[in-house]
Design a protein around this motif. Structure first.
Motif, mmCIF file in Angstrom:
data_model
loop_
_atom_site.group_PDB
_atom_site.id
_atom_site.type_symbol
_atom_site.label_atom_id
_atom_site.label_comp_id
_atom_site.label_asym_id
_atom_site.label_seq_id
_atom_site.Cartn_x
_atom_site.Cartn_y
_atom_site.Cartn_z
ATOM 1 N N THR A 95 0.779 -1.426 -0.057
ATOM 2 C CA THR A 95 0.032 -0.052 -0.042
ATOM 3 C C THR A 95 0.759 1.247 -0.296
ATOM 4 N N ILE A 96 1.267 1.355 1.125
ATOM 5 C CA ILE A 96 3.090 2.382 1.026
ATOM 6 C C ILE A 96 3.149 2.644 -0.437
ATOM 7 N N TRP A 97 4.017 1.519 -0.740
ATOM 8 C CA TRP A 97 5.439 1.412 -2.085
ATOM 9 C C TRP A 97 4.029 2.041 -3.286
ATOM 10 N N VAL A 98 2.754 2.067 -3.353
ATOM 11 C CA VAL A 98 2.384 2.306 -4.741
ATOM 12 C C VAL A 98 2.063 3.766 -4.681
ATOM 13 N N LEU A 99 1.890 4.335 -3.396
ATOM 14 C CA LEU A 99 1.965 5.538 -3.564
ATOM 15 C C LEU A 99 2.879 6.222 -3.830
ATOM 16 N N THR A 100 4.627 5.663 -2.948
ATOM 17 C CA THR A 100 4.945 6.384 -3.382
ATOM 18 C C THR A 100 5.758 6.436 -4.711
ATOM 19 N N GLU A 101 5.802 4.760 -5.394
ATOM 20 C CA GLU A 101 6.548 4.589 -6.547
ATOM 21 C C GLU A 101 6.000 5.026 -7.476
ATOM 22 N N ILE A 102 4.555 4.729 -7.770
ATOM 23 C CA ILE A 102 3.261 4.418 -8.816
ATOM 24 C C ILE A 102 2.444 6.078 -9.065
ATOM 25 N N GLU A 103 2.351 5.776 -7.803
ATOM 26 C CA GLU A 103 0.493 7.101 -8.422
ATOM 27 C C GLU A 103 1.333 8.677 -8.987
ATOM 28 N N LYS A 104 2.200 9.358 -8.123
ATOM 29 C CA LYS A 104 2.538 10.164 -8.625
ATOM 30 C C LYS A 104 2.833 10.112 -10.180
ATOM 31 N N PRO A 105 4.350 9.558 -10.597
ATOM 32 C CA PRO A 105 4.273 9.722 -11.509
ATOM 33 C C PRO A 105 3.204 8.986 -12.970
ATOM 34 N N LEU A 106 2.596 8.345 -12.248
ATOM 35 C CA LEU A 106 1.518 7.171 -13.002
ATOM 36 C C LEU A 106 -0.093 8.699 -13.366
ATOM 37 N N LEU A 107 0.032 9.783 -12.891
ATOM 38 C CA LEU A 107 -1.293 10.822 -12.233
ATOM 39 C C LEU A 107 -0.468 11.883 -13.464
ATOM 40 N N LEU A 108 0.454 12.255 -13.507
ATOM 41 C CA LEU A 108 1.005 13.309 -14.493
ATOM 42 C C LEU A 108 0.977 12.314 -15.869
ATOM 43 N N ALA A 126 4.999 12.861 -20.561
ATOM 44 C CA ALA A 126 4.800 11.548 -20.398
ATOM 45 C C ALA A 126 5.399 10.056 -20.862
ATOM 46 N N ALA A 127 6.309 10.954 -22.450
ATOM 47 C CA ALA A 127 7.518 9.310 -22.144
ATOM 48 C C ALA A 127 8.695 9.864 -20.902
ATOM 49 N N ALA A 128 8.306 11.343 -20.072
ATOM 50 C CA ALA A 128 8.914 10.984 -19.204
ATOM 51 C C ALA A 128 8.929 10.333 -17.749
ATOM 52 N N MET A 129 7.878 10.234 -17.714
ATOM 53 C CA MET A 129 7.095 9.485 -16.692
ATOM 54 C C MET A 129 7.104 8.169 -16.734
ATOM 55 N N THR A 130 6.220 7.813 -17.959
ATOM 56 C CA THR A 130 6.456 6.171 -18.181
ATOM 57 C C THR A 130 7.700 6.005 -18.018
ATOM 58 N N ARG A 131 9.065 6.510 -18.844
ATOM 59 C CA ARG A 131 9.894 6.204 -18.251
ATOM 60 C C ARG A 131 10.620 5.598 -16.684
ATOM 61 N N LYS A 132 10.044 6.874 -15.711
ATOM 62 C CA LYS A 132 9.929 6.654 -14.646
ATOM 63 C C LYS A 132 9.499 5.290 -13.992
ATOM 64 N N LEU A 133 8.169 4.838 -14.336
ATOM 65 C CA LEU A 133 7.138 4.047 -14.180
ATOM 66 C C LEU A 133 7.658 2.594 -14.967
ATOM 67 N N GLY A 134 9.292 3.040 -15.251
ATOM 68 C CA GLY A 134 9.408 0.942 -15.809
ATOM 69 C C GLY A 134 10.190 0.540 -14.966
ATOM 70 N N ARG A 135 10.792 1.223 -13.591
ATOM 71 C CA ARG A 135 11.425 0.272 -12.810
ATOM 72 C C ARG A 135 10.331 0.377 -11.676
ATOM 73 N N PRO A 136 9.218 0.492 -11.076
ATOM 74 C CA PRO A 136 8.687 0.105 -9.939
ATOM 75 C C PRO A 136 7.599 -1.087 -10.867
ATOM 76 N N PHE A 137 7.529 -1.075 -12.142
ATOM 77 C CA PHE A 137 6.429 -1.192 -12.830
ATOM 78 C C PHE A 137 7.444 -3.115 -13.004
#
Length: 219
Positions: A95-108, A126-137
């Protein structure tokens, strides 16, 4: 009866999903930042942050959607609830992980794919945030290769909390093919009948007019 405050197109859908999974009756009071109803004196007396959702359960008032869901799991038990301290720790971790790692870059990312008007979108953001999401994904995908759900063989509050945050991915038509285990798990979770409130979410938000305003909104 419990009372849930918040438009179901907002984070309140996360709590509505949990309540429906539990089969718990609740009163729903639509409240949304777009119409100003989160800033009324009455609502600020319930949640002084002026955000949704909030939940009233007798004399207990809670805000923060995923914390509410952890409370509901603990209160009502059943298959969605952790069965022991180990599972409770893991549910809290994810629960904490999804808030810290995913929510904000996914929202942007989502803002620049469908929430902003088309002429206000920024493909580089959008491309920058998608790259950032690659690590937690990648982390989530590797974990789900070994098990169908986050805690093992059954759907729990951990899956509900994480997947409810990630509804923005299918709403944005993000390509998750690079992470097949994640993609299959997310589909399993979001196709549950109680989860259906996320599907009709369609609205626009104005792009903040300056870089500083963007930081204030998304950071």
């Amino acid at each position: 009866m419990m009372t849930l405050y918040g438009d179901l197109r907002s984070r309140a859908h996360r709590v509505a999903w949990m309540l429906k999974e539990l089969g718990t009756p609740f009163e729903h009071v639509p409240t949304h930042f777009l119409d100003g109803s989160t800033r009324t004196p009455e609502y600020l007396g319930i949640n002084p942050n002026g955000r949704v959702p909030a939940l009233k359960d007798g004399d207990l008032v809670l805000f923060e959607s995923l914390a509410i869901n952890l409370y509901l799991a603990r209160k009502h038990g059943g298959p969605l609830a952790p069965v022991d301290l180990r599972e409770e720790a893991l549910a809290t971790q994810w629960t904490i992980w999804v808030l810290t790692e995913i929510e904000k870059p996914l929202l942007l990312t989502a803002a620049n794919l469908f929430l902003f008007a088309e002429e206000e979108r920024n493909a580089q953001e959008a491309a920058a945030m998608t790259r950032k999401l690659g690590r937690p994904f990648k982390v989530l995908d590797a974990h789900l290769r070994e098990r169908p759900y986050l805690l093992g063989d059954r759907f729990t509050v951990a899956d509900l909390n994480v997947s409810s945050v990630m509804t923005l991915a299918p709403l944005s038509s993000m390509d998750l093919g690079e992470w097949p285990a994640l993609n299959a798990w997310l589909t399993r979770c979001l196709e549950r009948p109680a989860a259906a409130d996320w599907k009709p979410i369609k609205f626009r938000i104005p792009r903040p007019p300056t870089p500083l305003a963007m930081l204030e909104s998304f950071v």
